[in-house]
Design a protein around this motif. Structure first.
Motif, PDB file in Angstrom:
ATOM      1  N   GLU A   4       0.813  -1.215   0.000  1.00  0.00           N
ATOM      2  CA  GLU A   4       0.000   0.000   0.000  1.00  0.00           C
ATOM      3  C   GLU A   4       0.851   1.272   0.000  1.00  0.00           C
ATOM      4  O   GLU A   4       0.347   2.372   0.170  1.00  0.00           O
ATOM      5  CB  GLU A   4      -0.953   0.013   1.199  1.00  0.00           C
ATOM      6  N   PHE A   5       2.143   1.090  -0.228  1.00  0.00           N
ATOM      7  CA  PHE A   5       3.063   2.231  -0.245  1.00  0.00           C
ATOM      8  C   PHE A   5       3.018   2.880  -1.628  1.00  0.00           C
ATOM      9  O   PHE A   5       3.502   2.321  -2.612  1.00  0.00           O
ATOM     10  CB  PHE A   5       4.472   1.754   0.082  1.00  0.00           C
ATOM     11  N   ASN A   6       2.429   4.060  -1.693  1.00  0.00           N
ATOM     12  CA  ASN A   6       2.246   4.738  -2.980  1.00  0.00           C
ATOM     13  C   ASN A   6       2.500   6.238  -2.819  1.00  0.00           C
ATOM     14  O   ASN A   6       1.572   7.049  -2.857  1.00  0.00           O
ATOM     15  CB  ASN A   6       0.828   4.477  -3.510  1.00  0.00           C
TER      16      ASN A   6
ATOM     17  N   ASP B  30      14.917  -3.668   7.647  1.00  0.00           N
ATOM     18  CA  ASP B  30      13.693  -4.410   7.307  1.00  0.00           C
ATOM     19  C   ASP B  30      13.808  -5.112   5.956  1.00  0.00           C
ATOM     20  O   ASP B  30      12.919  -5.872   5.564  1.00  0.00           O
ATOM     21  CB  ASP B  30      12.473  -3.483   7.309  1.00  0.00           C
ATOM     22  N   GLY B  31      14.902  -4.870   5.231  1.00  0.00           N
ATOM     23  CA  GLY B  31      15.164  -5.601   3.991  1.00  0.00           C
ATOM     24  C   GLY B  31      14.508  -5.052   2.748  1.00  0.00           C
ATOM     25  O   GLY B  31      14.765  -5.554   1.642  1.00  0.00           O
ATOM     26  N   PHE B  32      13.672  -4.000   2.864  1.00  0.00           N
ATOM     27  CA  PHE B  32      12.980  -3.475   1.691  1.00  0.00           C
ATOM     28  C   PHE B  32      13.934  -2.632   0.860  1.00  0.00           C
ATOM     29  O   PHE B  32      14.665  -1.793   1.391  1.00  0.00           O
ATOM     30  CB  PHE B  32      11.769  -2.638   2.104  1.00  0.00           C
ATOM     31  N   LEU B  33      13.921  -2.842  -0.461  1.00  0.00           N
ATOM     32  CA  LEU B  33      14.831  -2.162  -1.369  1.00  0.00           C
ATOM     33  C   LEU B  33      14.127  -1.026  -2.099  1.00  0.00           C
ATOM     34  O   LEU B  33      13.044  -1.226  -2.660  1.00  0.00           O
ATOM     35  CB  LEU B  33      15.390  -3.150  -2.403  1.00  0.00           C
ATOM     36  N   LEU B  34      14.758   0.124  -2.106  1.00  0.00           N
ATOM     37  CA  LEU B  34      14.181   1.281  -2.791  1.00  0.00           C
ATOM     38  C   LEU B  34      14.640   1.379  -4.246  1.00  0.00           C
ATOM     39  O   LEU B  34      14.527   2.430  -4.861  1.00  0.00           O
ATOM     40  CB  LEU B  34      14.556   2.569  -2.051  1.00  0.00           C
ATOM     41  N   TRP B  35      15.134   0.285  -4.793  1.00  0.00           N
ATOM     42  CA  TRP B  35      15.507   0.262  -6.208  1.00  0.00           C
ATOM     43  C   TRP B  35      14.967  -1.033  -6.846  1.00  0.00           C
ATOM     44  O   TRP B  35      14.691  -2.007  -6.144  1.00  0.00           O
ATOM     45  CB  TRP B  35      17.023   0.386  -6.369  1.00  0.00           C
TER      46      TRP B  35
ATOM     47  N   ILE C  82      10.798  -1.755  -4.411  1.00  0.00           N
ATOM     48  CA  ILE C  82       9.873  -0.675  -4.738  1.00  0.00           C
ATOM     49  C   ILE C  82       9.041  -0.945  -5.988  1.00  0.00           C
ATOM     50  O   ILE C  82       7.913  -0.458  -6.105  1.00  0.00           O
ATOM     51  CB  ILE C  82      10.651   0.662  -4.877  1.00  0.00           C
ATOM     52  N   MET C  83       9.529  -1.751  -6.927  1.00  0.00           N
ATOM     53  CA  MET C  83       8.787  -2.000  -8.157  1.00  0.00           C
ATOM     54  C   MET C  83       7.594  -2.919  -7.948  1.00  0.00           C
ATOM     55  O   MET C  83       6.734  -3.031  -8.827  1.00  0.00           O
ATOM     56  CB  MET C  83       9.713  -2.577  -9.231  1.00  0.00           C
ATOM     57  N   ASN C  84       7.535  -3.555  -6.795  1.00  0.00           N
ATOM     58  CA  ASN C  84       6.378  -4.387  -6.463  1.00  0.00           C
ATOM     59  C   ASN C  84       5.415  -3.679  -5.519  1.00  0.00           C
ATOM     60  O   ASN C  84       4.481  -4.293  -5.007  1.00  0.00           O
ATOM     61  CB  ASN C  84       6.832  -5.723  -5.881  1.00  0.00           C
ATOM     62  N   SER C  85       5.659  -2.390  -5.295  1.00  0.00           N
ATOM     63  CA  SER C  85       4.699  -1.533  -4.599  1.00  0.00           C
ATOM     64  C   SER C  85       3.784  -0.911  -5.647  1.00  0.00           C
ATOM     65  O   SER C  85       4.068  -0.978  -6.850  1.00  0.00           O
ATOM     66  CB  SER C  85       5.431  -0.428  -3.829  1.00  0.00           C
TER      67      SER C  85
END
Length: 445
Positions: free
Chosen positions: A78-80, A109-114, A123-126
């Motif tokens: 839901e990150f938009n 947290d392991g989330f990638l912003l690229w 981020i491409m799966n957000s």
């Protein structure tokens, strides 16, 4: 050969850390001219940002603590942040007088912003589907800001990392650190080859699964990809972030949420928040302009850099009050920046009354508070003041006896946050040895 190499790594793990540090050849360590350029920058922007801003809790550390793991790990769906604008972010840094920018490309947290080919947790799966790291790299180039990347050496989300929540306990026996380090290398290769960061800001090196040999391996690997990339001292296994020295890998020290000590030998950078929390928090308390400017001056006076953190909101905007505060710092630097950028710290330890910086034959005295009519600086033998004046202002009276310098302060300091007095000396101020001094109160008449 693989068996011999494995035995070698096992043996060196039992050696003292100083020996491990020496395993990195001096030929691949970051050149001193590159580090000097880094220290000349003096002021940078740190950005902690990701899907967790939807909850307003701390990035990484709130996973499984303030926010249930299943909830936290699905926030990306839901990150938009449709109001994110890389140019606007970098322009805020530029207007603040910042010279470099560091983004949390991957936090604990392991989330990638690229858009990574290594992990789907990116981020491409957000819903947003925009390369945040790439957009900021491009904007930094446009505004002549040096682009830097934060990357964690722990990942509570990755099943191959042995710890999965922030308590540092309950080691997962099914985890595989060799596979985890391989993943790290592949992700770092993407970042180096695609975005060409000026500096890599590692973090998370205090947990028991991370060993010094992993840090040696990663440092060496990165230097093969880019010999000039700067790497902080959180790449090896240690919790001595404010220090460099034998057994501590990396190019510079990283005191956190406090101003480092005066150090003319080792490069260092204080990382500090403009509010209280690293990631965005509703109604978080904001530091006053006085605190911000005096922090920057004290850091520079200690011969360090300040990496000042902001936390953008879930929709991609930086809070207006943070933008305003940063612009106020930039306005001060427009007037007094010559006393910060490309200076050396010292020769006095900064205190609550004043700090000093220096360049060429000029000694800059940052006066934080007018306790009395006069400010007395400790003795500097063989040093003679030729002229004293307010930066951007008039001459001031002074006396000098046996090296002790007494400055006559104006009735009203021109800047309530930090008024800068310039002393022109008969010698290069940068060559003055550090001067030992008693508690600053004894220097006030």
């Amino acid at each position: 050969m693989k068996s011999i190499f494995s035995l070698f790594i096992l043996l060196i793990s039992f050696l003292p850390s100083k020996s491990q540090d020496n395993l990195i050849p001096s030929s691949i360590k970051t050149n001193s001219s590159i580090l000097n350029d880094f220290m000349d920058q003096r002021f940078g922007m740190f950005i902690h940002w990701g899907p967790v801003t939807l909850r307003g809790t701390e990035i990484g550390w709130s996973r499984g603590v303030n926010v249930p793991i299943d909830d936290y790990d699905n926030l990306y769906k839901e990150f938009n942040p449709t109001l994110f604008n890389a140019d606007q972010w970098v322009k805020v840094a530029k207007d603040a007088g910042m010279k470099y920018l560091t983004i949390t490309a991957k936090h604990h947290d392991g989330f990638l912003l690229w858009p990574s080919s290594i992990s789907d947790y990116n981020i491409m799966n957000s819903p947003y589907k925009v390369d945040i790291v790439g957009a900021l790299a491009t904007a930094c180039k446009k505004y002549d800001i040096k682009f830097c990347i934060y990357f964690t050496v722990l990942d509570w989300h990755d099943p191959n990392y042995p710890i999965h929540i922030p308590d540092g306990k309950n080691i997962d026996s099914k985890a595989d650190m060799n596979k985890f380090v391989l993943t790290m290398k592949r992700e770092l290769k993407e970042l180096i080859t695609n975005y060409h960061p000026y500096m890599l800001w590692f973090d998370g090196n205090w947990e028991s699964p991370w060993k010094n040999e992993y840090g040696i391996d990663i440092y060496t690997y990165l230097k093969k990809l880019d010999p000039n990339v700067i790497i902080n001292n959180r790449i090896g296994a240690n919790s001595e972030h404010p220090k460099l020295g034998p057994g501590i890998l990396g190019d510079y020290a990283t005191p956190e949420q406090k101003i480092g000590e005066l150090n003319m030998n080792d490069p260092w950078e204080t990382c500090m928040t403009i509010c209280q929390q690293w990631a965005w928090k509703p109604n978080d308390s904001l530091k006053t302009l006085k605190v911000c400017i005096q922090t920057l001056a004290k850091v520079a006076g200690g011969n360090g850099n300040l990496l000042f953190n902001i936390g953008p909101m879930p929709d991609g905007r930086i809070e207006k009050r943070q933008v305003t505060r940063l612009k106020e710092i930039g306005d001060w630097l427009n007037l007094y920046g010559e006393s910060i950028y490309r200076t050396k710290g010292g020769p006095f330890q900064p205190n609550e009354i004043y700090a000093t910086t220096r360049r060429g034959n000029k000694l800059y005295v940052h006066v934080f508070e007018r306790k009395s009519d006069q400010l007395v600086l400790p003795a500097m033998p063989e040093i003679r003041v030729k002229k004293a004046f307010l930066l951007r202002g008039a001459n001031i009276d002074y006396k000098q006896s046996k090296g002790v310098i007494t400055l006559q302060l104006p009735r009203q300091l021109p800047d309530q946050n930090d008024s800068v007095i310039v002393l022109e000396l008969n010698t290069n101020a940068e060559n003055i040895p550090v001067v030992s001094q008693t508690k600053y109160n004894s220097l006030i008449i």
